[in-house]
Motif scaffolding. Structure first.
Motif, PDB file in Angstrom:
ATOM      1  N   PHE A   1      -7.397  -2.652   4.152  1.00  0.00           N
ATOM      2  CA  PHE A   1      -6.983  -2.817   2.764  1.00  0.00           C
ATOM      3  C   PHE A   1      -7.101  -4.288   2.376  1.00  0.00           C
TER       4      PHE A   1
ATOM      5  N   PHE B   1       0.851  -1.185   0.000  1.00  0.00           N
ATOM      6  CA  PHE B   1       0.000   0.000   0.000  1.00  0.00           C
ATOM      7  C   PHE B   1       0.888   1.236   0.000  1.00  0.00           C
TER       8      PHE B   1
ATOM      9  N   ASP C   1      -5.886  -6.780  -1.221  1.00  0.00           N
ATOM     10  CA  ASP C   1      -5.265  -6.723  -2.546  1.00  0.00           C
ATOM     11  C   ASP C   1      -5.884  -7.772  -3.471  1.00  0.00           C
TER      12      ASP C   1
ATOM     13  N   ASN D   1      -4.749   0.849  -3.268  1.00  0.00           N
ATOM     14  CA  ASN D   1      -4.567   0.945  -1.819  1.00  0.00           C
ATOM     15  C   ASN D   1      -3.612   2.090  -1.482  1.00  0.00           C
TER      16      ASN D   1
END
Length: 501
Positions: free
Chosen positions: A168, A28, A170, A66
Motif C-alpha cells: 500500500f 488502510f 498513501d 487502500n
C-alpha cells in the motif's frame, strides 16, 4: 518585485513539499466476510445479499483506496443453488465464484466446506476465480506427492501461496508491505486433501514472512478456540480475521484481535487500521456492520445474482411441484441458526425428525438427524415454502429405516449429546433423556432390545459418528426407500409433513 515573487514561489514549493512529506503513518481498511453460502438476501430479503455487500465495498474504497475485501473460508458449499444442474453439470459453487469475481475480492482462505465438492469441481472453481487464495496447511494429494493447490490459466499453473503480500502507498508517499497467513481446520477428510498441523504451519508461515514485511495479519478458517491458541503462539498479529463459526464475535487475546462475522453476510466486519512505521504498531478499529434492506444493491452484482436466482426457480420445479407454494405458516420462528441447531433441540429440528418418522407412517421407534445437515443458519418465520425447506436441507438424501440393537442406539444417543456444539449433535424424535435414562417412545431404552430407527443417510456413513456404519455388527438391517417413496428425499418428507398439519 521579481525577487519578492521568486521568494514567494520558492516558499510555496517548500510548503507544499513539507505537506506531502512521508510521515511514516498509513491508514488502510479491511472488509471481512466469512461462511457465505447464499448470494441473495435471506430471511425474506431482510438480511445479507452480496450485491449489498458490494455497495459497502465501493463506499469503503471511496473513503480509502487502500481497502481490501476478504472471505475467511466456506463459500463453495453448501447451498441449494450448488446442488442443481446447469448444462448437465452440478453448479457446485460456480455461482459464488462468478459473484465474487464481479466484486473483485482481494484474498480468500480455504474453508473446510471447499472440500465438499469433488477434486475436479474444486479445480474448476479455482481456475475460474480471478482472486487469490491462501493456505499454509492444505495441500493437493497426487500420486507422486502433496503439492500446493493451484489455478490453471491459459495452460499455466499458478500455485496457491502459503502466505500473501500486499503493498500500500498513501497520498503523502508512505509505503507499507502487509503480509497474511492462513490455516484451515482439518475437519473434512478427503482423499485428495492433505492437512498439515495448523498450529505448526501458522507459526512456520509467520516466521517465513515476518522479516520481509512491515506487519502480518491472519485470515483463518478454524474454531475460535484454535484462533485463540494461534493468537497466543503468534502474539505480534494485530488481527486474525476468522471463519468457521457462524455467529459474530470479537475477542482479544493479549493484543491480538480475533473477529468473526455472521454467516451469509448478515453482518460484515469493517476494520480500519492505522500503521506507524516508526513504532511498528497497528491500531485496529473494528466495526460490525449489518447488511440489511436499507443498503442499496450494486447493479452489476445484482444482475448476476438475479440470473442465478432465475435459474434456481426454474430448476427447482424439476424436483418438486409448486416450489413457491406456502406449505406452512410459522407464527413462532423455526430456529435453524447454526449455534442452537448444533447445541440443543430446536423446533425446526423437531419438525425434521417428526417428518422422518412421518415418512415411514410412524412405524419407527424414533428418528435422528445430525445438526450439521441443517444448513439454513437462519430462523424461518411467517409463510414457509417448499424452497425454504430445500434451503434448510440442501444436501437432501434418503431417510433410512435401520434395525439396530439397543446397546448401539444408546451409544449413538450418548455420542450425540457429547457432540454438542458440532455438526454431529443429534436432533431427536421419540428419544429423550430423563433422569440420566434414555426413553424411547416414553419407555426406558432396553440395551437388549432391537429398535427401528429413522436415520438421515449421512449418519450411516460414519463421518460424524465414527462407529455408526452399516458394517457395525449391531446394525441388523438397513432399508433404503424407493424413488417413489417420500422417504427417498428428506426434504420431500418434511414438505409432505408440513402440508399434512
Amino acid at each position: 518585485m521579481k525577487f519578492t515573487k521568486s521568494v514567494f514561489y520558492l516558499l510555496s514549493i517548500l510548503f507544499l513539499s513539507s505537506c506531502n512529506k512521508d510521515d511514516n503513518k498509513i491508514d488502510f481498511t479491511f472488509l471481512q466476510l466469512n461462511d457465505v453460502y447464499e448470494i441473495a438476501p435471506i430471511q425474506g430479503g431482510e438480511f445479507g445479499g452480496m450485491a449489498r455487500v458490494e455497495t459497502v465495498h465501493k463506499e469503503l474504497l471511496e473513503e480509502n483506496p487502500n481497502t481490501m475485501l476478504f472471505l475467511a473460508g466456506d463459500f463453495l458449499n453448501p447451498s441449494l443453488l450448488g446442488t442443481i444442474k446447469v448444462d448437465g453439470e452440478r453448479v457446485r459453487g460456480k455461482q459464488m465464484v462468478e459473484v465474487m469475481n464481479a466484486m473483485n475480492f482481494d484474498l480468500v482462505a480455504f474453508g473446510n466446506h471447499e472440500f465438499d465438492v469433488s477434486e475436479k469441481d474444486l479445480q474448476k472453481r479455482l481456475n475460474e476465480s480471478n482472486f487469490p487464495w491462501i493456505s499454509a496447511n492444505v495441500k493437493l494429494k497426487t500420486k507422486e506427492a502433496s503439492i500446493p493447490f493451484y489455478k490453471e490459466v491459459d495452460g499455466v499453473k499458478h500455485s496457491v501461496g502459503e502466505t500473501f503480500v500486499k503493498d500500500f502507498i498513501d497520498k503523502d508517499g508512505t509505503k507499507v508491505k502487509i503480509g497474511f497467513i492462513s490455516v484451515c481446520i482439518p475437519s473434512n477428510p478427503k482423499e485428495f486433501v492433505e492437512y498439515g498441523n495448523m498450529f505448526v504451519k501458522a507459526r512456520a508461515s509467520y516466521a517465513a514472512l515476518k522479516d520481509s514485511v512491515d506487519v502480518v495479519f491472519g485470515l483463518t478458517h478454524v474454531k475460535l478456540a484454535n484462533d485463540k491458541r494461534i493468537a497466543k503462539l503468534i502474539p505480534d498479529l494485530p488481527l486474525i480475521m476468522g471463519g468457521h463459526e457462524h455467529t459474530n464475535s470479537l475477542d482479544t487475546i493479549g493484543t491480538v484481535i480475533i473477529s468473526k462475522a455472521d454467516a451469509n453476510a448478515k453482518t460484515v466486519y469493517v476494520h480500519r487500521i492505522s500503521y506507524d512505521k516508526i513504532t511498528k504498531k497497528a491500531i485496529v478499529k473494528s466495526e460490525l456492520k449489518e447488511i440489511n434492506a436499507t443498503i442499496k444493491s450494486d447493479e452489476k452484482v445484482a444482475k448476476i445474482v438475479n440470473k442465478w436466482q432465475t435459474i434456481l426457480s426454474s430448476k427447482i420445479k424439476n424436483v418438486i411441484e409448486n416450489p413457491e407454494e406456502v406449505i406452512f405458516v410459522a407464527n413462532t420462528p423455526l430456529d435453524g441458526r447454526d449455534t442452537p441447531i448444533r447445541s440443543r433441540q430446536t423446533n425446526l429440528g423437531q419438525i425434521i425428525t417428526k417428518a422422518m418418522s412421518f415418512g415411514y407412517d410412524d412405524k419407527v421407534d424414533c428418528a435422528l438427524v445430525n445438526g450439521g445437515s441443517i444448513r439454513i443458519d437462519d430462523q424461518l418465520s411467517g409463510n414457509i415454502t417448499a424452497v425454504d425447506i430445500f434451503r434448510v436441507l440442501p444436501y437432501g438424501g434418503d431417510i433410512l429405516k435401520v434395525e439396530i440393537k439397543g446397546i448401539l442406539l444408546k451409544r449413538v444417543l450418548d455420542y450425540g449429546v457429547l457432540a454438542k456444539g458440532t455438526g454431529a449433535y443429534l436432533h431427536r424424535y421419540n428419544a429423550e433423556k430423563v433422569d440420566a435414562k434414555w426413553m424411547i417412545n416414553n419407555k426406558e431404552l432396553d440395551p437388549k432390545k432391537n429398535y427401528k430407527v429413522a436415520f438421515s443417510d449421512y449418519l450411516l456413513k460414519g463421518f460424524d459418528i465414527p462407529f455408526l456404519t452399516i458394517d457395525n455388527k449391531d446394525v441388523l438391517s438397513v432399508y433404503q426407500p424407493k424413488e417413489t417413496e417420500i422417504s427417498h428425499d428428506i426434504r420431500k418428507a418434511v414438505v409432505a409433513y408440513l402440508k399434512s398439519l
